[in-house]
Design a protein around this motif. Sequence first.
Motif, mmCIF file in Angstrom:
data_model
loop_
_atom_site.group_PDB
_atom_site.id
_atom_site.type_symbol
_atom_site.label_atom_id
_atom_site.label_comp_id
_atom_site.label_asym_id
_atom_site.label_seq_id
_atom_site.Cartn_x
_atom_site.Cartn_y
_atom_site.Cartn_z
ATOM 1 N N GLU A 99 2.499 -3.459 -1.212
ATOM 2 C CA GLU A 99 1.715 -2.646 -0.390
ATOM 3 C C GLU A 99 1.393 -1.424 -1.272
ATOM 4 N N ARG A 100 2.353 -0.630 -1.521
ATOM 5 C CA ARG A 100 1.849 0.387 -2.935
ATOM 6 C C ARG A 100 1.089 -0.218 -4.101
ATOM 7 N N LYS A 101 1.790 -0.987 -4.561
ATOM 8 C CA LYS A 101 0.662 -1.510 -5.833
ATOM 9 C C LYS A 101 -0.783 -1.329 -5.156
ATOM 10 N N ARG A 102 -0.718 -1.981 -4.313
ATOM 11 C CA ARG A 102 -1.903 -2.484 -4.019
ATOM 12 C C ARG A 102 -3.791 -1.009 -3.878
ATOM 13 N N GLN A 103 -2.445 -0.513 -2.985
ATOM 14 C CA GLN A 103 -3.191 0.548 -3.005
ATOM 15 C C GLN A 103 -3.353 0.988 -4.379
ATOM 16 N N ALA A 104 -2.430 1.590 -5.308
ATOM 17 C CA ALA A 104 -2.563 1.665 -6.164
ATOM 18 C C ALA A 104 -4.035 1.443 -6.855
ATOM 19 N N VAL A 105 -4.182 -0.256 -6.870
ATOM 20 C CA VAL A 105 -5.638 -0.818 -7.698
ATOM 21 C C VAL A 105 -6.815 -0.918 -7.307
#
Length: 529
Positions: free
Chosen positions: A487-493
């Motif tokens: 979820e943090r990766k998704r938010q970053a992109v």
Amino acid sequence: MLGLELVVAIGLATLLTKIVARKTGIAQPLLLVAIGALIGLIPAFRDVALAPEVVLFLFLPALLYWESLTTSLREIRHNIRNIILNATGLVFLTAGAVAVLAHSLGMPWGPAWVLGAAVAPTDATAVTSLTRALPRRNVTILKAESLVNDGTALVLWSLAVGFTVGETEVHAGTITVAFLLAVLGGGAAGGLVAWLSILARKRLRDALTQNLAMLLTPFAAYLIAEAIHASGVLAVVVAGLILSQAGPRIGLAEARRQTDAFWSLATFLLNASLFVLVGTEFPIAVRSLVSTDLWMALGAVFAVSALIVAVRFAWLFGTAYFLRLVDRRPIQRERRLTNRARVVSGFSGFRGAVSLAAALAVPASVGSGQPFPHRDLIVFVVTGVIVVTLAVQGLILPALVRWAKLEPDPSEDEERRLGEEKALEAALDSLPSLAAEIGVDDEIAERVRAEYEEHRQLLEAEEDEHEGETTLERDRQATELRLAMLERKRQAVLDLRDEGRIDDIVLRDLQRRIDVEEVRLSGAEPGGV
């Protein structure tokens, strides 16, 4: 049984042409049109006709919606001036030029403008299918032009038909009001339906119902816009563009996996069916031609085909050099297309199903009860122009692309690498706080950290020799931590997309990978809608 036989014939044609296209390098749409023409010669299919309502109310909303969802809004914003000029001014100029030509060949002004409006818009389906070898910016401009110019052309078409049948008085005020209603009403309808779709998808917590809401979106947008006499095409495009920005934040990973699988297959089949049906329409148009000699009608087909290409070239080069005179800002100089790129764009103005639907939708009679003047010739010329643009320009375009030597766009790969790096960085930075929040012990946290740092694929199930309740609990904790980091990766992109540092296309590619990992880790396999 004829309907079933036609479905089987279209399916076999799609399968066969896909294989032949892969082996020969010939674009599949060209092969599909040719197969369709052969099917139209078979006695069993002589009465098969493409209903304009099927194109306008079924094929068109679905195809335009998916094209809007998968195009780059950032590139559209960067090239909005060229797109608007091509989608409006070029449509008016093309329709007017064709109307003058048709009138000089003996067609009254009303039907002449009907013909001009029908052949004026480029086709998003054909453009997408035949221009994949071009750089991203070129493809985006062509796609966006095709998505918008249908609405402009259909407004002109409705005015020309209304004038011919005696229902509409056409003057500058009428055209202005109709155009503003089409644009503003269509945009408002698309925005309203997109907002309702976002609200529905936020409240629907399973993949199937989310995708059902998504499936209804383009048809609802088109229906509402048409009900207020606005542009259904523009409504679908606006809804798609809005959801292309909001969708990545509101949907479930499993729903997005289903969406990609369903819409990719559905739009491929719809596109293939349209090209086959366009081919079947040509023999029907030949048999229906009664008001004009066949050779004269063929001459009109080639004259109109040559004219629309010439007008497109004149417009692309004329507006480019005019804008260079009035806008000398450095940012505009940096984004100028080369003359070779304009030549490629000039040959990329393919016509397709929207033009044919407009021709077939011409009423059979006028208000007095007399037959609509030259309706059979309009249908024949429009069908012929579609075939000529697809066949001739489609065959020339690959060689033209090689001649143009267009520079590949490295930014997509660079942005993808940036997105992967930032997503991984955000996930690793958040690992300690996430591990503490979830209650994961240090050994599990370090194991997940090692996987991320070594770029291991999280799609593979973790192998563990230990069994029992303790191991299951540790596996559950590790999976929960991985899901939180995803979820943090998704938010970053998403943040990179919102900041304009990566493109929508790159975002979708990165999110697709994250979704695959999430679906596998959560144990949910994507199904069909």
